[in-house]
Scaffold this motif. Structure first.
Motif, PDB file in Angstrom:
ATOM      1  N   GLN A 164       0.836  -1.205   0.000  1.00  0.00           N
ATOM      2  CA  GLN A 164       0.000   0.000   0.000  1.00  0.00           C
ATOM      3  C   GLN A 164       0.869   1.254   0.000  1.00  0.00           C
ATOM      4  OE1 GLN A 164      -2.754   0.322   3.269  1.00  0.00           O
ATOM      5  NE2 GLN A 164      -3.900   1.990   2.308  1.00  0.00           N
ATOM      6  N   LYS A 165       1.926   1.245   0.806  1.00  0.00           N
ATOM      7  CA  LYS A 165       2.841   2.384   0.860  1.00  0.00           C
ATOM      8  C   LYS A 165       3.532   2.579  -0.490  1.00  0.00           C
ATOM      9  CE  LYS A 165       4.120   4.345   4.199  1.00  0.00           C
ATOM     10  NZ  LYS A 165       3.760   5.618   4.880  1.00  0.00           N
ATOM     11  N   ARG A 166       3.958   1.473  -1.099  1.00  0.00           N
ATOM     12  CA  ARG A 166       4.614   1.544  -2.412  1.00  0.00           C
ATOM     13  C   ARG A 166       3.692   2.143  -3.465  1.00  0.00           C
ATOM     14  NH1 ARG A 166       5.088  -3.941  -5.622  1.00  0.00           N
ATOM     15  NH2 ARG A 166       2.881  -3.410  -5.885  1.00  0.00           N
ATOM     16  N   ASP A 167       2.471   1.612  -3.557  1.00  0.00           N
ATOM     17  CA  ASP A 167       1.548   2.084  -4.585  1.00  0.00           C
ATOM     18  C   ASP A 167       1.167   3.542  -4.365  1.00  0.00           C
ATOM     19  OD1 ASP A 167       1.699  -0.404  -5.669  1.00  0.00           O
ATOM     20  OD2 ASP A 167      -0.289  -1.071  -5.018  1.00  0.00           O
ATOM     21  N   ASN A 168       0.937   3.924  -3.113  1.00  0.00           N
ATOM     22  CA  ASN A 168       0.580   5.317  -2.824  1.00  0.00           C
ATOM     23  C   ASN A 168       1.717   6.265  -3.197  1.00  0.00           C
ATOM     24  OD1 ASN A 168      -1.926   4.579  -1.856  1.00  0.00           O
ATOM     25  ND2 ASN A 168      -1.326   4.638   0.303  1.00  0.00           N
ATOM     26  N   LEU A 169       2.951   5.863  -2.866  1.00  0.00           N
ATOM     27  CA  LEU A 169       4.112   6.687  -3.196  1.00  0.00           C
ATOM     28  C   LEU A 169       4.224   6.889  -4.700  1.00  0.00           C
ATOM     29  CD1 LEU A 169       6.841   8.094  -2.646  1.00  0.00           C
ATOM     30  CD2 LEU A 169       7.893   5.813  -2.608  1.00  0.00           C
ATOM     31  N   LEU A 170       4.159   5.812  -5.464  1.00  0.00           N
ATOM     32  CA  LEU A 170       4.352   5.904  -6.903  1.00  0.00           C
ATOM     33  C   LEU A 170       3.198   6.634  -7.593  1.00  0.00           C
ATOM     34  CD1 LEU A 170       5.836   2.360  -7.615  1.00  0.00           C
ATOM     35  CD2 LEU A 170       7.055   4.542  -7.484  1.00  0.00           C
ATOM     36  N   LYS A 171       1.988   6.455  -7.091  1.00  0.00           N
ATOM     37  CA  LYS A 171       0.845   7.169  -7.680  1.00  0.00           C
ATOM     38  C   LYS A 171       0.949   8.669  -7.423  1.00  0.00           C
ATOM     39  CE  LYS A 171      -2.398   3.297  -7.541  1.00  0.00           C
ATOM     40  NZ  LYS A 171      -3.594   2.702  -6.889  1.00  0.00           N
ATOM     41  N   GLN A 172       1.413   9.041  -6.254  1.00  0.00           N
ATOM     42  CA  GLN A 172       1.632  10.458  -5.961  1.00  0.00           C
ATOM     43  C   GLN A 172       2.731  11.032  -6.856  1.00  0.00           C
ATOM     44  OE1 GLN A 172       2.443  10.657  -1.757  1.00  0.00           O
ATOM     45  NE2 GLN A 172       0.382   9.966  -1.193  1.00  0.00           N
ATOM     46  N   LEU A 173       3.772  10.254  -7.077  1.00  0.00           N
ATOM     47  CA  LEU A 173       4.851  10.701  -7.951  1.00  0.00           C
ATOM     48  C   LEU A 173       4.383  10.815  -9.396  1.00  0.00           C
ATOM     49  CD1 LEU A 173       7.921   8.710  -6.581  1.00  0.00           C
ATOM     50  CD2 LEU A 173       7.484  11.163  -6.396  1.00  0.00           C
ATOM     51  N   ALA A 174       3.480   9.952  -9.816  1.00  0.00           N
ATOM     52  CA  ALA A 174       2.938  10.021 -11.179  1.00  0.00           C
ATOM     53  C   ALA A 174       2.214  11.340 -11.403  1.00  0.00           C
ATOM     54  CB  ALA A 174       2.001   8.844 -11.433  1.00  0.00           C
ATOM     55  N   ASP A 192       8.914   2.119   8.084  1.00  0.00           N
ATOM     56  CA  ASP A 192       8.875   1.879   9.520  1.00  0.00           C
ATOM     57  C   ASP A 192      10.135   2.491  10.133  1.00  0.00           C
ATOM     58  OD1 ASP A 192      10.994   0.057   9.110  1.00  0.00           O
ATOM     59  OD2 ASP A 192       9.630  -1.653   8.990  1.00  0.00           O
ATOM     60  N   GLU A 193      10.415   2.173  11.353  1.00  0.00           N
ATOM     61  CA  GLU A 193      11.526   2.820  12.044  1.00  0.00           C
ATOM     62  C   GLU A 193      12.886   2.547  11.402  1.00  0.00           C
ATOM     63  OE1 GLU A 193      11.405   5.067  14.473  1.00  0.00           O
ATOM     64  OE2 GLU A 193       9.243   4.974  14.125  1.00  0.00           O
ATOM     65  N   SER A 194      13.006   1.433  10.701  1.00  0.00           N
ATOM     66  CA  SER A 194      14.311   1.060  10.142  1.00  0.00           C
ATOM     67  C   SER A 194      14.361   1.050   8.618  1.00  0.00           C
ATOM     68  CB  SER A 194      14.730  -0.321  10.661  1.00  0.00           C
ATOM     69  OG  SER A 194      13.780  -1.301  10.268  1.00  0.00           O
ATOM     70  N   VAL A 195      13.224   1.241   7.981  1.00  0.00           N
ATOM     71  CA  VAL A 195      13.175   1.113   6.515  1.00  0.00           C
ATOM     72  C   VAL A 195      12.548   2.350   5.879  1.00  0.00           C
ATOM     73  CG1 VAL A 195      12.268  -0.201   4.555  1.00  0.00           C
ATOM     74  CG2 VAL A 195      13.019  -1.404   6.622  1.00  0.00           C
ATOM     75  N   ASN A 196      13.258   2.931   4.909  1.00  0.00           N
ATOM     76  CA  ASN A 196      12.719   3.972   4.051  1.00  0.00           C
ATOM     77  C   ASN A 196      12.429   3.385   2.676  1.00  0.00           C
ATOM     78  OD1 ASN A 196      13.049   5.781   6.104  1.00  0.00           O
ATOM     79  ND2 ASN A 196      14.304   7.209   4.942  1.00  0.00           N
ATOM     80  N   MET A 197      11.470   3.973   1.980  1.00  0.00           N
ATOM     81  CA  MET A 197      11.135   3.549   0.625  1.00  0.00           C
ATOM     82  C   MET A 197      11.418   4.706  -0.324  1.00  0.00           C
ATOM     83  SD  MET A 197       7.504   2.089  -0.814  1.00  0.00           S
ATOM     84  CE  MET A 197       7.470   0.805   0.448  1.00  0.00           C
ATOM     85  N   TYR A 198      12.070   4.394  -1.436  1.00  0.00           N
ATOM     86  CA  TYR A 198      12.466   5.412  -2.409  1.00  0.00           C
ATOM     87  C   TYR A 198      11.772   5.123  -3.738  1.00  0.00           C
ATOM     88  CZ  TYR A 198      16.149   6.164   1.028  1.00  0.00           C
ATOM     89  OH  TYR A 198      16.840   6.417   2.196  1.00  0.00           O
ATOM     90  N   GLY A 199      11.206   6.160  -4.345  1.00  0.00           N
ATOM     91  CA  GLY A 199      10.501   5.980  -5.607  1.00  0.00           C
ATOM     92  C   GLY A 199      10.981   6.948  -6.673  1.00  0.00           C
ATOM     93  N   LEU A 200      10.919   6.504  -7.915  1.00  0.00           N
ATOM     94  CA  LEU A 200      11.290   7.328  -9.067  1.00  0.00           C
ATOM     95  C   LEU A 200      10.345   7.013 -10.211  1.00  0.00           C
ATOM     96  CD1 LEU A 200      14.831   7.889 -10.589  1.00  0.00           C
ATOM     97  CD2 LEU A 200      12.970   7.044 -12.024  1.00  0.00           C
TER      98      LEU A 200
END
Length: 251
Positions: A164-174, A192-200
């Motif tokens: 859900q976090k991945r799809d929301n991030l990429l849709k916002q970037l689109a 979460d506390e130890s993981v960031n997600m990066y999108g392009l």
């Protein structure tokens, strides 16, 4: 004229990139001699007097020279009538002029080796793509050429939340990319506390803003085909690219 299609994917390069880059705090774009993948179609035995191969060489040379000084993108054509060829070149939005030129120089040499007797060809590198065709595709979404890459490591906890976090991030970037002149957008969010997600995300600039967003949303919808709940993945097409990772890979 006989038709044939050749497709090549080099996933081990992507796996190696994952292993190496997870140890770095900042992505460094270094053009690779080896492509991530390529696609050749419409095999043709050219006659001795055919001008099409020379037109391809001329066009690819022009694209490789013009793109670095045109914010990383150019499109055009060469020749006329049955020997006319269309093409475009795109460098990743964070690539320097030098990296862009180096990548496209590798790409135009490699694509002529891999697709020497083909009327259509596309080649992908980490920081650029190069494409040519006998058909006028400029301004149209490419729904044919696709390359799918994924990390070998799956998400082991909270998979639903991760997706859900991945799809929301990429849709916002689109949405963001389609509204900008560059058709390029990046962002990172905390999972979460130890993981960031990066999108392009990025589109070729021959598209309209509406078609850019349509292309990106289509690519995002295809992520389950290749990436399920993997830690990283990308869909690379002839008109747009989407990618996500849990490590920084862009500048």
């Amino acid at each position: 004229m006989a038709n044939s299609k050749l497709f090549c994917l080099l996933p081990l390069l992507f796996i190696a990139a994952v292993v190496l880059t997870t140890q770095t705090a900042m992505a460094i774009i270094i053009p690779s001699v080896n492509p991530i993948g390529y696609n050749c179609s419409n095999f043709r035995n050219y006659t001795i007097n055919s001008k099409y191969p020379n037109n391809v060489d001329k066009l690819l040379g022009n694209l490789a020279s013009e793109s670095p000084i045109n914010d990383g993108f150019s499109s055009g054509s060469a020749g006329q009538y049955i020997d006319k060829v269309y093409g475009l070149a795109l460098c990743r939005g964070d690539a320097s002029n030098t990296s862009c030129k180096s990548c496209l120089d590798y790409a135009r040499t490699a694509i002529r080796q891999f697709c020497s007797n083909n009327q259509n060809g596309i080649i992908w590198y980490d920081s650029c793509l190069l494409k040519y065709s006998e058909y006028d595709f400029i301004g149209k979404i490419d729904n044919v050429n696709k390359l799918y890459l994924s990390s070998p490591s799956p998400v082991r906890n909270r998979r639903g939340a991760f997706l859900q976090k991945r799809d929301n991030l990429l849709k916002q970037l689109a949405v963001k990319a389609a509204g900008q002149k560059s058709f390029y957008a990046t962002e990172d969010v905390k999972f979460d506390e130890s993981v960031n997600m990066y999108g392009l995300v990025q589109c070729t600039r021959d598209l309209s803003g509406e078609d850019c967003r349509k292309c990106l949303n289509g690519a995002i919808a295809e992520l389950p085909k290749c990436c399920r709940a993997q830690r990283g993945g990308r869909v690379m097409g002839g008109s747009c690219i989407v990618r996500y990772e849990i490590y920084p890979f862009y500048n």
